[in-house]
Design a protein around this motif. Structure first.
Motif, PDB file in Angstrom:
ATOM      1  N   GLY A  34       0.815  -1.209   0.000  1.00  9.84           N
ATOM      2  CA  GLY A  34       0.000   0.000   0.000  1.00  9.84           C
ATOM      3  C   GLY A  34       0.842   1.249   0.000  1.00  9.84           C
ATOM      4  N   ASP A 153      -4.808   2.224   1.318  1.00  8.62           N
ATOM      5  CA  ASP A 153      -3.703   1.354   0.935  1.00  8.62           C
ATOM      6  C   ASP A 153      -4.197   0.010   0.420  1.00  8.62           C
ATOM      7  OD1 ASP A 153      -2.019   3.345   1.628  1.00  8.62           O
ATOM      8  OD2 ASP A 153      -1.320   2.458   3.497  1.00  8.62           O
ATOM      9  N   LEU A 176       0.058  -5.224   5.077  1.00  7.99           N
ATOM     10  CA  LEU A 176      -0.798  -4.056   5.317  1.00  7.99           C
ATOM     11  C   LEU A 176      -1.537  -4.179   6.647  1.00  7.99           C
ATOM     12  CD1 LEU A 176      -2.095  -1.418   4.442  1.00  7.99           C
ATOM     13  CD2 LEU A 176      -3.744  -2.740   3.097  1.00  7.99           C
TER      14      LEU A 176
END
Length: 289
Positions: A34, A153, A176
């Motif tokens: 992201g 993201d 992430l």
């Protein structure tokens, strides 16, 4: 001035830590977790574009939004973060890849980047990129910082499907999640306070200490002992996390048998916390802290 220096130091250290994690964990393992950095990894795989240069160039239009929507102060600090982060990516590029296991890279790289970005956010800034969008949306919406980052993201991670296989994209999602969790943990911890409930025969002396020495508000509540049936007084106060240890020590000096219940308070609003102290307003409905 001291606060500005501290914030600048947080941004610098956070950008350095993030760059180290980016180069030693993510690039060779194709972890596009992201942000503009993750997008840079995807584009590096597709077109061979230099990640540091792409991050720097992509920040230009986002900095324009930052100036108009976040204000001059945040803009100036973000300019520094947006410049120093790609610089650190270049400087740390010679560092070796620490693991060729994509799962380990996703987990530990996510922890390192999450910690670094958390420091940057604590410095009231960002490394630019999608962090600017996160700050803008966080300012104008009630959505928590970490959730906004996950949403924006997450979209960038999805773009990774064009460059990598689904296994690699799923590793990016794991990274992430780790980044988001660490940032949420750091941001909640930075604002956390402690709510103290104190029962003591020396409640008057403890109340004097809290209000006059610790300079905190206190609420005195009448209570009834469930076993003895004796009427007592309970004090309740809310203090910041750094203040808690000293206040606890001083209370035990006054009464080593004091009964205390300590509860975390993740967010505290009002005088002495989100508002300034105004002791002169004696009739204020908010008890001055």
């Amino acid at each position: 001035m001291k606060k500005k220096i501290q914030e600048l130091a947080l941004v610098t250290l956070g950008a350095l830590i993030s760059a180290i994690g980016f180069n030693t964990m993510f690039i060779e393992n194709n972890i596009a977790s992201g942000g503009v950095g993750g997008l840079a990894i995807s584009l590096n795989s597709l077109f061979g574009w230099d990640p540091a240069s792409f991050v720097l160039i992509a920040n230009i239009p986002l900095m324009v939004l930052c100036f108009f929507l976040l204000g001059k102060s945040i803009f100036l600090k973000t300019v520094y973060g947006a410049w120093i982060y790609p610089l650190f990516i270049n400087l740390t590029a010679p560092l070796p890849n620490l693991t060729h296991n994509p799962l380990l890279a996703a987990i530990f790289g996510g922890i390192i980047l999450g910690f670094g970005l958390g420091l940057v956010f604590l410095g009231n800034s960002s490394t630019g990129g999608t962090g600017i969008l996160v700050q803008i949306l966080n300012k104008y919406t009630p959505i928590p910082l970490g959730i906004l980052m996950a949403l924006i993201d997450g979209f960038v991670v999805g773009i990774g499907v064009l460059a990598f296989d689904f296994d690699t994209v799923m590793y990016s999602i794991i990274a992430l999640i780790c980044i988001t969790y660490v940032i949420n943990l750091m941001m909640a911890g930075s604002d956390s306070s402690r709510n103290l409930m104190i029962i003591s025969q020396e409640h008057q002396a403890i109340k004097e200490y809290i209000t006059k020495v610790a300079d905190r508000g206190v609420t005195e509540l009448p209570i009834l002992g469930g076993y003895t049936g004796i009427e007592k007084r309970m004090l309740m106060t809310t203090v910041s996390r750094p203040e808690y240890t000293l206040i606890e020590t001083e209370i035990l000096k006054i009464d080593e048998t004091a009964f205390m219940v300590v509860m975390p308070a993740s967010q505290v609003k009002g005088r002495g916390f989100s508002l300034n102290k105004h002791h002169q307003f004696e009739d204020d409905i908010l008890i001055p802290m």
